[in-house]
Design a protein around this motif. Structure first.
Motif, PDB file in Angstrom:
ATOM      1  N   UNK A 287       8.507  20.115  21.551  1.00 46.47           N
ATOM      2  CA  UNK A 287       7.130  20.601  21.680  1.00 46.47           C
ATOM      3  C   UNK A 287       6.908  21.899  20.914  1.00 46.47           C
ATOM      4  N   UNK A 288       7.970  22.683  20.714  1.00 47.63           N
ATOM      5  CA  UNK A 288       7.853  23.984  20.045  1.00 47.63           C
ATOM      6  C   UNK A 288       7.373  23.826  18.603  1.00 47.63           C
ATOM      7  N   UNK A 289       7.656  22.682  17.977  1.00 44.43           N
ATOM      8  CA  UNK A 289       7.277  22.466  16.574  1.00 44.43           C
ATOM      9  C   UNK A 289       5.771  22.587  16.365  1.00 44.43           C
ATOM     10  N   UNK A 290       4.994  22.320  17.396  1.00 42.98           N
ATOM     11  CA  UNK A 290       3.532  22.372  17.290  1.00 42.98           C
ATOM     12  C   UNK A 290       3.034  23.757  16.892  1.00 42.98           C
ATOM     13  N   UNK A 291       3.784  24.796  17.230  1.00 44.92           N
ATOM     14  CA  UNK A 291       3.291  26.163  17.087  1.00 44.92           C
ATOM     15  C   UNK A 291       3.101  26.598  15.639  1.00 44.92           C
ATOM     16  N   UNK A 292       3.804  25.985  14.697  1.00 47.55           N
ATOM     17  CA  UNK A 292       3.687  26.397  13.297  1.00 47.55           C
ATOM     18  C   UNK A 292       2.274  26.131  12.793  1.00 47.55           C
ATOM     19  N   UNK A 293       1.555  27.195  12.476  1.00 44.86           N
ATOM     20  CA  UNK A 293       0.192  27.059  11.975  1.00 44.86           C
ATOM     21  C   UNK A 293      -0.856  26.859  13.041  1.00 44.86           C
ATOM     22  N   UNK A 294      -0.485  27.007  14.309  1.00 42.93           N
ATOM     23  CA  UNK A 294      -1.455  26.842  15.401  1.00 42.93           C
ATOM     24  C   UNK A 294      -1.969  28.209  15.845  1.00 42.93           C
TER      25      UNK A 294
END
Length: 658
Positions: A286-293
């Motif tokens: 789920x941590x991957x979502x944070x890039x560019x969010x």
């Protein structure tokens, strides 16, 4: 001059012993030891508290002997104590000198009978200078130990700087025209996100690393137009020195502040303590979502207690606010329509009495706002829109009105009392001993699952910025290090559930457990003195940890920095956001200019979130014209005087503006 004083004191001590003052035996003649590292050479005279390190054509010397700092700040130098003996020992790992000291102060004083054991040496095949200190026959009295001693700096203007872990990071240029003093700053505080500092003089210098950081401090004194002294200190743990303390000074030639950061990062890698976002994604995808969010920080309710420092007596109605969950749903749909395709939502005040209230028992969900059904609907709407739904939570503040409040679970101070304050919205509170925090986290997040409320993220308030607590309760004693372990266990529970763990700022010891913070700004808060604001603020923390945690930076359109944001006064905040390669915030409503600038920040973050910040420099020596380079080759250049900026990506695309 300091060396002359040390010799005079040593001679006086020897004469006093020779003539039988205090019944002492005659002190042995001072022994001098020499040791060599890979490129450095050490000369050490333990009885006199003298240490010289030759590196790159420069010599770094202790400014004064190591010392014991007793109650009331009285200093007892090792050079005036009785040295019980020195011996040199070598192993395949290290070569060094053991020296033992006793009789600190007078025969009637509390520290006379204690014995302080020390080691100073070099790790084999390196330029790492090792220091260790431990104690026997401890007095029932408070004290600190300064070992190793502070190194004399002596750099002339334009020839050096001191590197400090003040929040994001700061440099004190040699001979800076300001007086600064920091007394006993705690490691793991806003004064020290990381347990490392350094000094550089004419290209030679050191990175000083606290290997045992949990009960450590450092003091800084910079005299206006004069020298800078940084003194490490070791504190007691539950009233005792308790265990061996250690530091490593990594010396180098031909380096700068980047080198200090790189030496510390390499140290973390060697210890297996560096956990990157890539590692965290492998553990929790789920941590991957944070890039560019971007991050939306919003709220549902607050109910400010009358005894709270925030209570509004002039307008009592303002103390009670509630926004329905359904209204927040509509706002998310509007943000999606405005073109915001990714969003991390941080929701405050969802509990029974709203923000900063009733913890650690926030349930039931705020009924006036729509209750559990309303919160579930909001979480579902966020998922439908492709957003991550996260909440604010707290497992340190222990409110008197919490359902489970009992003094039996509160922190017990050294004098037997409990912490008490009424600052925050919930009013009367103590502090929950972190021994109990993981059980509360499990209970509450099991409840979310039972209610069908899908959480994508959770922010455990203050865990990465509030002091690590000690607890003197006989039933649940806790050291500062054990407090850190318990806090990390709370984050681990979230990670195991696939929830993105976050917290307020970025204590180094919490970073393996969190993936997102609220901010990690500079040491120029509203309460920071004007003198400290004359530091040169640099991304020291990000040079170590950029690819380990997602850090939002405030942009707010063309807004300029201020202490409330931890930003240098008058700097265009957008420039700091891109220089640091972070993400940013959006709001329920956003100006076109804010969305334009946020888009630039977010595209940069999408590309470099998982990249190390490999360098930071002052372009042409101009401290207002700065450049950072990331591991993929992306280069960001900003000028805080002209507001010009540029971003050059490795695929050949570039952006610029002002």
């Amino acid at each position: 001059m300091n060396r002359v004083v040390s010799w005079i004191l040593a001679v006086l001590t020897a004469l006093m012993a020779f003539f039988g003052y205090g019944g002492e035996e005659r002190c042995p003649m001072p022994e001098q030891f020499t040791m060599e590292g890979k490129t450095i050479a050490l000369t050490y005279t333990p009885q006199l508290g003298l240490l010289d390190i030759a590196v790159g054509g420069e010599t770094w010397s202790w400014k004064k002997p190591p010392s014991l700092e007793g109650d009331g700040g009285i200093c007892y130098p090792f050079s005036l104590a009785k040295c019980l003996g020195c011996r040199e020992e070598s192993t395949p790992e290290e070569t060094g000198v053991y020296a033992d000291y006793t009789h600190f102060g007078t025969a009637f004083g509390p520290y006379y009978g204690m014995v302080i054991h020390t080691f100073a040496g070099v790790a084999a095949g390196t330029d790492d200078v090792l220091f260790r200190v431990w104690v026997e026959n401890e007095p029932n009295q408070s004290y600190k130990i300064s070992f190793p001693a502070a190194f004399a700096f002596g750099a002339q203007k334009g020839h050096g700087f001191t590197v400090l872990p003040l929040s994001q990071g700061a440099l004190i240029p040699a001979r800076l025209d300001a007086s600064m003093k920091l007394e006993g700053a705690k490691i793991f505080s806003r004064e020290a996100y990381m347990p490392v500092f350094g000094q550089v003089r004419d290209g030679t210098g050191y990175a000083a690393i606290f290997e045992t950081p949990y009960d450590a401090r450092y003091s800084v004194e910079h005299k206006k137009g004069g020298d800078t002294t940084v003194t490490p200190l070791f504190d007691l743990s539950l009233g005792k020195f308790a265990y061996t303390r250690s530091m490593i000074y990594r010396f180098f030639a031909g380096g700068g502040w980047n080198t200090v950061a790189q030496r510390y990062r390499r140290y973390l890698e060697e210890k297996g303590a560096l956990k990157t976002l890539g590692d965290k994604i492998a553990e929790n995808p789920a941590v991957a979502y944070l890039a560019g969010a971007p991050v939306l920080h919003t709220y549902i309710a607050w109910d400010i207690a009358e005894e709270s420092s925030y209570y509004n007596r002039e307008n009592p109605a303002a103390n009670h606010v509630c926004v329905p969950f359904a209204q927040r749903e509509a706002e998310l749909e509007a943000l999606k329509a405005a073109g915001i395709d990714k969003l991390y939502i941080h929701l405050d005040g969802w509990g029974v009495h709203g923000y900063d209230n009733n913890h650690p028992d926030p349930f039931p969900v705020n009924e006036q706002a729509g209750g559990a059904a309303g919160m579930k609907s909001l979480a579902d709407k966020a998922a439908e829109l492709g957003y991550v739904f996260g909440i604010h939570d707290n497992y340190r503040d222990f409110y008197y009105k919490a359902d489970s409040f009992t003094f039996d679970k509160c922190i017990v101070n050294a004098v037997g009392s409990h912490p008490y304050e009424t600052t925050w919205y919930g009013g009367k509170q103590s502090i929950l001993c972190a021994r109990f925090a993981p059980a509360y986290v499990k209970k509450n997040y099991d409840t979310f699952e039972q209610l069908g409320i899908r959480l994508g993220g959770s922010y455990l308030d203050v865990f990465s910025i509030a002091d690590l607590d000690e607890c003197f309760s006989p039933a649940h004693p806790m050291t500062r290090e054990e407090c850190a372990v318990e806090r990390r266990a709370c984050f681990a529970d979230l990670t195991a559930r696939g929830i993105i763990p976050s917290s307020e700022e970025v204590f180094d010891c919490m970073l393996p457990a969190i993936s997102l913070c609220h901010h990690a700004p500079y040491y120029c808060w509203t309460w920071t003195s004007d003198a400290w604001k004359k530091c040169v603020f640099v991304p020291f923390f990000n040079l170590v940890y950029h690819d380990c945690v997602v850090t939002p930076w405030f942009v707010n359109g063309d807004a300029k920095g201020s202490g409330s944001f931890g930003m240098p006064e008058g700097d265009w905040m957008f420039l700091h956001a891109i220089l640091n390669g972070g993400t940013t915030y959006v709001y329920e409503t956003n100006s076109p200019r804010h969305l334009e600038l946020a888009g630039i920040v977010l595209e940069l973050h999408r590309r470099v979130a998982l990249e190390e910040m490999v360098s930071h420099e002052f372009v042409g020596g101009d401290m207002r014209h700065q450049k950072t380079v990331f591991g993929d080759g992306t280069a960001v250049e900003v000028n805080f005087d002209t507001n010009e900026w540029s971003i050059a990506y490795p695929d050949g695309t570039s952006l610029s503006g002002r």
